[in-house]
Design an enzyme around this catalytic site. Structure first.
Site, mmCIF file in Angstrom:
data_model
loop_
_atom_site.group_PDB
_atom_site.id
_atom_site.type_symbol
_atom_site.label_atom_id
_atom_site.label_comp_id
_atom_site.label_asym_id
_atom_site.label_seq_id
_atom_site.Cartn_x
_atom_site.Cartn_y
_atom_site.Cartn_z
ATOM 1 C CB SER A 1 29.774 37.063 69.367
ATOM 2 O OG SER A 1 29.461 36.363 67.990
ATOM 3 C CG HIS A 2 32.779 36.741 65.438
ATOM 4 N ND1 HIS A 2 31.807 36.053 65.933
ATOM 5 C CD2 HIS A 2 34.071 36.223 65.563
ATOM 6 C CE1 HIS A 2 32.338 34.718 66.250
ATOM 7 N NE2 HIS A 2 33.787 34.993 65.855
ATOM 8 C CD GLU B 1 25.441 29.918 72.704
ATOM 9 O OE1 GLU B 1 24.271 29.693 72.783
ATOM 10 O OE2 GLU B 1 25.998 29.326 71.763
ATOM 11 N NE ARG C 1 26.546 36.502 58.599
ATOM 12 C CZ ARG C 1 27.296 36.577 57.393
ATOM 13 N NH1 ARG C 1 27.745 37.998 57.268
ATOM 14 N NH2 ARG C 1 27.374 35.736 56.661
#
Lengths: 345, 345
Positions: A47-48, A188, A310
């Site tokens: 998303s980034h 979402e 991550r």
């Protein structure tokens, strides 16, 4: 369908930098933006990641971000350092001021960085992680767009207001969290709308302030904060500290200024940097060794630390490269060849 | 049964001060502790009002707090000020250092106060509210006892770790919140145990890490944080910033040190003070006027601001006095006459 191809991290960063240069962004800013976008992609934080390129090009095309802005630093040698992004992206402003912030935090124990008037699209974890790598504990927060109702309220007023924290670890990646203070991301709800599925209870209220599980009603109404009144209080604190206190936009004004919700918001941000060695000095203890005790104990319970997934994705990407689909690669080709004109394609 | 009697705020404060002096606490410390306890009672914050006197006397009787401790300030003229409570109550230490913190925050924009080695029994709202009255935004946090499991974990490790924030308002009381990062207070589980009623789902896990609504199983197991993994991340941040970073106890060590859970904990605390006028100066905006916009808008939605009920109780108490029951008054009489000997009665 072809297998995803893998691209080395530095090669992808170079491609993304060229896209922003082609789109009229001055080279130093293009490099900063590319670095942060590819860091997201590298960490499988999709998303980034490169998904954000199109959004950034759209604000450039709309003339709502200054491609030539040169961040200006104001430093009076005290504990508050300011950097004016001058309507440009936030990342070049942060990078321009970072060394001064680090130096000051080590000198005085605690220092704050005010980022003014920036186009903000990136996750906050990148900034706090960078500071943790310099041995500093760091907090970061900013407003966004007013999509969220305060606890007990009925109308959008607060932003999804992210809150991030970083803490240096003795070995390996720092302890980092970064989350929206809304219970869910707006994207979402949008995904549920497209899929025709209800959203979970507790995510949103309709335009009359009643609880709803209908994504359309939620998007017309307001999202809710995480943690009920406690999350709402924290979100309000973020509006005050990173909006009102800086004399920058709060989430409602950011939305009014842009006049539409499909462009990334412009506002300020606040970063606090604290030097654990200064704080602990008189105790005779090593603050980082102390920190390891609780972080290790959390892991020993089988609980996951925030950002762990991550970091795992990152470690893998640094060795194997970043896997991209054909359609992602085709979009990169198009952006690289055409810059902003690709948006009209 | 007789009607509750009302006692003027200053009269009650004087009585409580005498109780602590009678119990061997040096006069300046007795005055500070009495001030904060009566502030809680005045605000109808009964859990932090005169109910706390007995707990304080018990740690005095157990020799786990230093009655004669004179707080010592360490100030190197930078942005971190330290005050060593020397095993005494936290409140005299905070009051001793407060003016230095306020001055430094106004000078440098942001300053931190480290409180070392204190017996901590009071709510944090008093400290942030005091700083807000001096025109400062303030954050405060501290560890407590390890009663709370991290998200995804199975065993107690985190404290109920309170988090407080204050923001000065143009007229009237500041914006203040102060909450435990556990979903409920331990005392609430105890009340359910005594009443023989189940606790709500989501409050706690049993000693094997399974969700439970049985208060006995919860007290043997672990409490949970508010806001799932987000609240857990914030609670971990509080352990790191106000425990590890200061070289003071985290919640687990605080519990190990005291060796029992029925005495109040000894640890440190962190207070951050930010001067909105410094932060906003370059913007040309008035940060407090900006802050009013969102605080007024929250109220206009019919939502209650945190601490609002407390301020209403205070305004009433300042005019009418504080209503106390016969049994509360009888206990004050006994404490005042006998000091620590009253505990054996």
């Amino acid at each position: 369908m072809a297998e995803p191809q893998t691209v080395p991290v530095d090669v992808l960063e170079d491609r993304v930098r060229k896209i922003f240069e082609k789109s009229g962004v001055r080279p130093e800013s293009a490099a900063a933006v590319a670095h942060v976008i590819v860091a997201g992609e590298r960490d499988n934080c999709k998303s980034h990641g490169i998904y954000r390129i199109e959004g950034c090009l759209r604000v450039l095309a709309a003339g709502k971000v200054e491609p030539d802005a040169v961040p200006e630093i104001f430093d009076q040698g005290k504990s508050v350092i300011e950097v004016d992004a001058k309507g440009g992206f936030s990342n070049p402003a942060f990078f321009a001021a970072k060394d001064t912030l680090v130096k000051r935090a080590h000198e005085t124990g605690i220092a704050a960085l005010v980022i003014r008037d920036c186009l903000h699209f990136s996750a906050l974890w990148h900034d706090v992680e960078t500071l943790a790598e310099d041995g500093l504990a760091a907090l970061s927060m900013c407003p966004s767009y007013a999509f969220v109702a305060p606890a007990g309220g009925t109308k959008p007023l607060l932003g999804t207001n992210p809150f991030a924290f970083g803490w240096p670890r003795v070995d390996g990646h720092p302890y980092v969290f970064d989350f929206a203070t809304s219970v869910a991301a707006r994207g979402e709800i949008e995904l549920h709308r497209r899929a025709g599925t209800p959203i979970p209870e507790g995510w949103a209220i309709d335009k009359d302030g009643n609880p709803t599980t209908d994504p359309d009603a939620a998007l017309e109404g307001a999202m809710l904060t995480f943690g009920a009144h406690k999350g709402s209080a924290i979100s309000t604190m973020i509006e005050l500290l990173s909006g009102a206190m800086l004399g920058e936009f709060m989430s409602k004004e950011a939305l009014d200024f842009m006049g539409r919700t499909d462009l990334l918001p412009r506002h300020g941000a606040l970063v606090l940097a604290l030097d654990p060695q200064t704080f602990a000095a008189r105790s005779g203890r090593d603050p980082l060794a102390e920190g390891e005790k609780i972080l290790t104990a959390i892991g020993a319970q089988g609980a996951r630390l925030p950002s762990q997934r991550r970091f795992q994705a990152r470690d893998k990407a640094m060795v194997n490269g970043i896997a991209l689909t054909d359609s992602e690669l085709a979009q990169l080709d198009r952006f690289e060849a055409q810059g902003l004109d690709a948006l009209n394609g």
